[in-house]
Structures are given as C-alpha cells and as structure tokens.
Design a protein around this motif. Structure first.
Motif, PDB file in Angstrom:
ATOM      1  N   TYR A 263       0.809  -1.220   0.000  1.00 44.61           N
ATOM      2  CA  TYR A 263       0.000   0.000   0.000  1.00 44.61           C
ATOM      3  C   TYR A 263       0.843   1.272   0.000  1.00 44.61           C
ATOM      4  O   TYR A 263       0.297   2.372   0.078  1.00 44.61           O
ATOM      5  N   ARG A 264       2.139   1.146  -0.105  1.00 42.44           N
ATOM      6  CA  ARG A 264       3.010   2.333  -0.114  1.00 42.44           C
ATOM      7  C   ARG A 264       2.723   3.223  -1.322  1.00 42.44           C
ATOM      8  O   ARG A 264       2.686   4.436  -1.205  1.00 42.44           O
ATOM      9  N   SER A 265       2.501   2.631  -2.493  1.00 45.93           N
ATOM     10  CA  SER A 265       2.248   3.454  -3.686  1.00 45.93           C
ATOM     11  C   SER A 265       0.913   4.182  -3.568  1.00 45.93           C
ATOM     12  O   SER A 265       0.787   5.318  -4.021  1.00 45.93           O
ATOM     13  N   LEU A 266      -0.072   3.560  -2.951  1.00 48.30           N
ATOM     14  CA  LEU A 266      -1.363   4.214  -2.731  1.00 48.30           C
ATOM     15  C   LEU A 266      -1.181   5.435  -1.827  1.00 48.30           C
ATOM     16  O   LEU A 266      -1.651   6.535  -2.147  1.00 48.30           O
ATOM     17  N   VAL A 267      -0.482   5.251  -0.716  1.00 49.69           N
ATOM     18  CA  VAL A 267      -0.244   6.361   0.218  1.00 49.69           C
ATOM     19  C   VAL A 267       0.610   7.428  -0.447  1.00 49.69           C
ATOM     20  O   VAL A 267       0.331   8.628  -0.316  1.00 49.69           O
ATOM     21  N   ASP A 268       1.635   7.016  -1.183  1.00 53.37           N
ATOM     22  CA  ASP A 268       2.499   7.975  -1.874  1.00 53.37           C
ATOM     23  C   ASP A 268       1.720   8.805  -2.886  1.00 53.37           C
ATOM     24  O   ASP A 268       1.921  10.019  -2.997  1.00 53.37           O
ATOM     25  N   GLY A 269       0.825   8.170  -3.637  1.00 48.16           N
ATOM     26  CA  GLY A 269       0.025   8.886  -4.631  1.00 48.16           C
ATOM     27  C   GLY A 269      -0.882   9.935  -4.003  1.00 48.16           C
ATOM     28  O   GLY A 269      -0.976  11.064  -4.489  1.00 48.16           O
ATOM     29  N   HIS A 270      -1.533   9.566  -2.907  1.00 48.53           N
ATOM     30  CA  HIS A 270      -2.385  10.533  -2.206  1.00 48.53           C
ATOM     31  C   HIS A 270      -1.551  11.652  -1.579  1.00 48.53           C
ATOM     32  O   HIS A 270      -1.977  12.809  -1.561  1.00 48.53           O
ATOM     33  N   ALA A 271      -0.362  11.308  -1.094  1.00 45.06           N
ATOM     34  CA  ALA A 271       0.519  12.321  -0.515  1.00 45.06           C
ATOM     35  C   ALA A 271       0.958  13.333  -1.571  1.00 45.06           C
ATOM     36  O   ALA A 271       0.989  14.538  -1.318  1.00 45.06           O
ATOM     37  N   LYS A 272       1.279  12.849  -2.766  1.00 48.93           N
ATOM     38  CA  LYS A 272       1.667  13.763  -3.850  1.00 48.93           C
ATOM     39  C   LYS A 272       0.514  14.699  -4.203  1.00 48.93           C
ATOM     40  O   LYS A 272       0.722  15.887  -4.430  1.00 48.93           O
ATOM     41  N   ALA A 273      -0.696  14.144  -4.262  1.00 50.90           N
ATOM     42  CA  ALA A 273      -1.854  14.977  -4.591  1.00 50.90           C
ATOM     43  C   ALA A 273      -2.094  16.033  -3.523  1.00 50.90           C
ATOM     44  O   ALA A 273      -2.378  17.198  -3.834  1.00 50.90           O
ATOM     45  N   LEU A 274      -1.976  15.655  -2.245  1.00 51.03           N
ATOM     46  CA  LEU A 274      -2.174  16.625  -1.169  1.00 51.03           C
ATOM     47  C   LEU A 274      -1.064  17.665  -1.119  1.00 51.03           C
ATOM     48  O   LEU A 274      -1.317  18.840  -0.869  1.00 51.03           O
ATOM     49  N   ALA A 275       0.171  17.239  -1.364  1.00 48.51           N
ATOM     50  CA  ALA A 275       1.290  18.185  -1.342  1.00 48.51           C
ATOM     51  C   ALA A 275       1.181  19.195  -2.474  1.00 48.51           C
ATOM     52  O   ALA A 275       1.590  20.343  -2.331  1.00 48.51           O
ATOM     53  N   ALA A 276       0.613  18.776  -3.608  1.00 44.97           N
ATOM     54  CA  ALA A 276       0.456  19.678  -4.749  1.00 44.97           C
ATOM     55  C   ALA A 276      -0.712  20.635  -4.555  1.00 44.97           C
ATOM     56  O   ALA A 276      -0.733  21.712  -5.142  1.00 44.97           O
ATOM     57  N   GLN A 277      -1.687  20.251  -3.745  1.00 45.04           N
ATOM     58  CA  GLN A 277      -2.874  21.083  -3.508  1.00 45.04           C
ATOM     59  C   GLN A 277      -2.979  21.374  -2.020  1.00 45.04           C
ATOM     60  O   GLN A 277      -3.652  20.659  -1.272  1.00 45.04           O
ATOM     61  N   LYS A 278      -2.340  22.432  -1.583  1.00 42.29           N
ATOM     62  CA  LYS A 278      -2.244  22.750  -0.161  1.00 42.29           C
ATOM     63  C   LYS A 278      -3.592  23.052   0.489  1.00 42.29           C
ATOM     64  O   LYS A 278      -3.725  22.949   1.697  1.00 42.29           O
ATOM     65  N   ALA A 279      -4.616  23.409  -0.282  1.00 41.16           N
ATOM     66  CA  ALA A 279      -5.929  23.697   0.294  1.00 41.16           C
ATOM     67  C   ALA A 279      -6.748  22.431   0.536  1.00 41.16           C
ATOM     68  O   ALA A 279      -7.748  22.457   1.247  1.00 41.16           O
ATOM     69  N   LYS A 280      -6.311  21.320  -0.029  1.00 43.36           N
ATOM     70  CA  LYS A 280      -7.047  20.061   0.093  1.00 43.36           C
ATOM     71  C   LYS A 280      -6.801  19.437   1.468  1.00 43.36           C
ATOM     72  O   LYS A 280      -5.700  19.511   1.998  1.00 43.36           O
ATOM     73  N   ARG A 281      -7.839  18.812   2.036  1.00 42.82           N
ATOM     74  CA  ARG A 281      -7.751  18.157   3.339  1.00 42.82           C
ATOM     75  C   ARG A 281      -8.187  16.705   3.218  1.00 42.82           C
ATOM     76  O   ARG A 281      -8.963  16.348   2.329  1.00 42.82           O
ATOM     77  N   MET A 282      -7.694  15.854   4.128  1.00 44.31           N
ATOM     78  CA  MET A 282      -8.055  14.443   4.105  1.00 44.31           C
ATOM     79  C   MET A 282      -8.268  13.939   5.526  1.00 44.31           C
ATOM     80  O   MET A 282      -7.527  14.293   6.435  1.00 44.31           O
ATOM     81  N   VAL A 283      -9.288  13.091   5.691  1.00 45.19           N
ATOM     82  CA  VAL A 283      -9.536  12.391   6.946  1.00 45.19           C
ATOM     83  C   VAL A 283      -9.123  10.938   6.738  1.00 45.19           C
ATOM     84  O   VAL A 283      -9.500  10.322   5.744  1.00 45.19           O
ATOM     85  N   ILE A 284      -8.362  10.414   7.663  1.00 46.88           N
ATOM     86  CA  ILE A 284      -7.950   9.016   7.604  1.00 46.88           C
ATOM     87  C   ILE A 284      -8.659   8.306   8.754  1.00 46.88           C
ATOM     88  O   ILE A 284      -8.429   8.617   9.924  1.00 46.88           O
ATOM     89  N   GLU A 285      -9.546   7.371   8.395  1.00 49.34           N
ATOM     90  CA  GLU A 285     -10.360   6.663   9.381  1.00 49.34           C
ATOM     91  C   GLU A 285      -9.766   5.286   9.640  1.00 49.34           C
ATOM     92  O   GLU A 285      -9.669   4.469   8.730  1.00 49.34           O
ATOM     93  N   GLY A 286      -9.385   5.034  10.880  1.00 54.99           N
ATOM     94  CA  GLY A 286      -8.838   3.742  11.259  1.00 54.99           C
ATOM     95  C   GLY A 286      -9.926   2.800  11.736  1.00 54.99           C
ATOM     96  O   GLY A 286     -10.823   3.195  12.485  1.00 54.99           O
ATOM     97  N   HIS A 287      -9.859   1.534  11.285  1.00 52.54           N
ATOM     98  CA  HIS A 287     -10.864   0.523  11.636  1.00 52.54           C
ATOM     99  C   HIS A 287     -10.163  -0.766  12.054  1.00 52.54           C
ATOM    100  O   HIS A 287      -9.028  -1.027  11.666  1.00 52.54           O
TER     101      HIS A 287
END
Length: 190
Positions: A100-124
C-alpha cells in the motif's frame, strides 16, 4: 542492624532477579551477516565489482535510492481517487504494508500539490478485542498512514486521523475473510 532473615530474603531476591534476566540465545551462536566491502575508485566509479552488481560507469556510485521532488511530481496523469482509498493491515498491526506504499504515496503527492485540500484518515479494526483496545488500534492505524504522508511532504494541518475501532465494519461475518476487510484505514477527502 538488619535482621538475618531479611538479609537472606534480599540475597535470594537478587539471585532470582539475575536468573530472570538470563537469555537462552547465545551470542556466539547467533549467525552474523558478513559482506566484503567493495573499494570505491576515484573518478572511474566503483571498482572491483562484477557486471550486474551495481557498478557504475563514471561519476559517483549509485545508492539505489531514488530522490523524489514532490513539487515537480506529475499528479495530473492519474487522479488520487484512481489509486484506491483503503489501506489494509495485518492482524493486531498498524504498520503500513509495502503493498500500500504506492497508494499512500500517490495521495501524498496529490495533497502536497494542492495545499488547500484536506483528508480524513479513518482507522478501523475487526470485531475481535475490546472496544477501548480497538479504538486505540484504529487510531494507531490512521496515524501511521498520516505520518507516512507527512514524511512525504504533506502538511499535518491537511490531515486528520480518527478511529472508529470495530464500530463500522466493511464486511459482516466472523471469519478471516471478513476480518481482513475490516482491518483497514479509509482515506476520505474532506
């Protein structure tokens, strides 16, 4: 002056304490990995290597670690939502698996490129274990994903880690297939 019985108990306790520290692993029997260092040449690169073992032609030797510039990352080719939104975990673990590293890396790149974007990470978690334990484990899973994203350049203010423990299962059932689907962290845009 100490009582003789007290002195005897004290020495017995110290001997028992030392016996408890003993290990069955013998250090001289433990296998140790040994490698022969390869000499590094001047401007010619690595010398003394055989073809296909990492020798370079000219310049400095390669370390095998690629550098990543998140500011120059091309996020436009694939949207972050196409990467998937769920990171699955092993039983009783909050370590992000290599799958799952590439999945996390891809979302991290998207968030780093768009500083106004926010994400909630829900643990289950799955249904096994007590409520408090599962809430804590779910929080550790969410924070583990968030920390990996922060290491990749995402501002901590863009991320929120929350836990639902075993309260919101993705799959019903009391078998390994259902439990595996419930041990997860969901990435949701906010």
């Amino acid at each position: 002056m100490q009582h003789p019985l007290f002195a005897a108990l004290l020495s017995l306790a110290s001997v028992a304490g030392l016996a408890g520290c003993a290990s069955s692993v013998k250090l001289d029997e433990t296998p140790i990995e040994t490698r022969t260092p390869r000499p590094v040449g001047g401007a010619g690169g690595v010398t003394g290597t055989t073809p296909g073992t990492g020798a370079t032609t000219g310049g400095a030797p390669q370390s095998g670690v690629a550098t990543v510039d998140l500011a120059k990352a091309n996020v436009g080719n694939a949207s972050a939502s196409a990467l998937g939104r769920t990171v699955y975990f092993d039983f009783d673990s909050f370590i992000v698996k290599d799958d799952y590293r590439s999945l996390v890396d891809g979302h991290a790149k998207a968030l780093a490129a768009q500083k106004a974007k926010r994400m909630v990470i829900e643990g289950h978690t799955d249904e096994r274990g007590g409520r408090e334990y599962n809430l804590a484990l779910g929080q550790k899973r969410a924070e583990s994903v968030a920390k990996q994203m922060a290491l990749l350049g995402v501002a901590e203010s863009q991320l929120e880690a929350v836990s639902f423990g075993k309260e919101r299962p993705a799959a019903t059932g009391s078998d390994e297939a259902a439990w595996a689907k419930n041990r997860r962290a969901d990435l949701k845009d906010r």
